[in-house]
Scaffold this motif. Structure first.
Motif, short mmCIF file in Angstrom:
data_model
loop_
_atom_site.label_atom_id
_atom_site.label_comp_id
_atom_site.label_asym_id
_atom_site.label_seq_id
_atom_site.Cartn_x
_atom_site.Cartn_y
_atom_site.Cartn_z
N CYS A 30 0.85 -1.21 0.00
CA CYS A 30 0.00 0.00 0.00
C CYS A 30 0.88 1.25 0.00
CB CYS A 30 -0.86 0.06 1.26
SG CYS A 30 -1.87 -1.37 1.57
N CYS A 33 3.30 2.42 3.06
CA CYS A 33 3.72 1.27 3.86
C CYS A 33 5.22 1.39 4.20
CB CYS A 33 3.47 -0.02 3.08
SG CYS A 33 3.99 -1.50 3.96
N CYS A 64 2.40 -9.53 4.34
CA CYS A 64 2.79 -8.45 3.41
C CYS A 64 4.30 -8.38 3.30
CB CYS A 64 2.25 -7.11 3.91
SG CYS A 64 0.47 -6.98 3.89
N CYS A 213 2.16 0.38 9.25
CA CYS A 213 1.10 -0.15 8.37
C CYS A 213 -0.04 0.87 8.39
CB CYS A 213 0.61 -1.50 8.89
SG CYS A 213 -0.88 -2.09 8.02
FE1 SF4 Z 1 -0.67 -2.40 3.27
FE2 SF4 Z 1 -0.22 -2.66 5.89
FE3 SF4 Z 1 0.33 -4.66 4.24
FE4 SF4 Z 1 1.85 -2.47 4.23
S1 SF4 Z 1 1.64 -3.95 5.92
S2 SF4 Z 1 1.07 -3.57 2.42
S3 SF4 Z 1 0.30 -0.89 4.64
S4 SF4 Z 1 -1.70 -3.82 4.66
#
Ligand code: SF4
Ligand code: MG
Length: 298
Positions: A30, A33, A64, A213
């Motif tokens: 995102c 991030c 992620c 995040c």
């Molecule tokens: Fe998105 Fe949070 Fe994942 Fe980063 S950690 S990609 S901000 S959901």
């Protein structure tokens, strides 16, 4: 004896720019991030060391942050949730001449994979573990993680939590990691310095990078992490385990996050000890996993 089965005494090096380590795969985190900072820090560290991508393996679990290996020019293994550590250990034991980097999140590392963390540390396996710590489960959309603050409201703790957060640094100090550092992911200079030193360190290096995040953690924003982070004091003795623990606890008591190199020591690594064992038991001159397996056969 195959040369590639000998214990790693140095990293295979080439001269490359940090952009040369970036895979053509577009990073798909995102906007905002913190993991982008981790990736930038890692690419910079690889370039400064001059790690040969042909001798580099990045290993991850699920989350992620565990997508990171896709964006790096290296061999890579995207494994099961929480299992990056055991898989990376196998890679290292089979090919101790390779540089092995593990990347993953706080849930992957300390919840699902929590049983593996102390063993990588106590065995002093010659690998680098980069924890991308955002105090939440991001990929699965905002559940409470082992490092979530107690007061944080998440989809699994809608009224706030009832548990105190786990401290990754105290944990790894306790279980014998021989290199322990921490930084805010947005401080790319410090993050990349710690990754570089960690990769050059002979032993298990653990680097905790506070990585916001913005999609699922409204408390630990980039500003909050940046404001809370505080470099360990000048004169901090990084070779003193008690001093390292005291520095972390002192910072925590006043709501600060200690950053920088927190602890570093030398201890024989797992592959060094296994090489000694093979010499002692089997009379072999060199470390060779296949010979160890042969010795173990009835
Ligand atoms: Fe998105 Fe949070 Fe994942 Fe980063 S950690 S990609 S901000 S959901
Ligand atoms: Mg997380």
């Amino acid at each position: 004896m195959n040369a590639h089965l000998q214990p790693q005494t140095h990293l295979h090096r080439v001269e490359l720019k940090s952009k040369d380590y970036k895979n053509e795969t577009t990073s798909f985190w995102c906007a905002g991030c913190g993991h982008y900072g981790v990736l930038t820090g890692l690419l910079r560290a690889l370039s400064e060391i001059g790690v040969d991508p042909n001798y580099l393996v990045s290993v991850s679990g699920i989350g992620c942050s565990s997508r990171l290996p896709y964006f790096v020019n290296s061999y890579k293994m995207h494994t099961l949730h929480g299992r990056a550590g055991p898989v990376a250990t196998g890679v290292h034991l089979a090919r101790p001449d390779l540089a092995v980097v593990i990347t993953g999140g706080d849930g992957d590392g300390f919840s699902i994979g929590g049983g593996h963390m102390p063993h990588m540390a106590r065995k002093n396996i010659n690998m680098t573990y980069i924890l991308m710590d955002n105090h939440v489960y991001g990929l699965t959309k905002g559940q409470c993680s082992p490092t979530s603050r107690t007061e944080m409201k998440t989809s699994t703790t809608p009224y706030g939590g009832v548990e105190i957060p786990l401290d990754p640094i105290l944990y790894m100090l306790t279980y014998g990691a021989t290199y322990v550092g921490q930084a805010f992911a947005g401080n790319v200079k410090l993050a990349s310095q710690l990754i570089k030193d960690g990769m050059e360190h002979k032993g298990f290096a653990f680097i905790n990078l506070l990585s916001q995040c913005p999609s699922f953690n409204e408390i630990d924003t980039a500003h909050a992490f940046k404001d809370a982070c505080e470099q360990v004091p000048d004169g901090h003795d990084t070779s003193d385990l008690n001093a390292a623990m005291c520095a972390v606890n002192a910072a925590k008591q006043v709501g600060r996050i200690p950053t920088g190199l927190i602890y570093k020591t030398e201890r024989p690594t797992l592959d060094q000890r296994m090489a000694e064992l093979v010499k002692h038991v089997g009379g072999h001159k060199d470390y060779d996993l296949r010979k160890i397996i042969d010795l173990a056969r009835p």
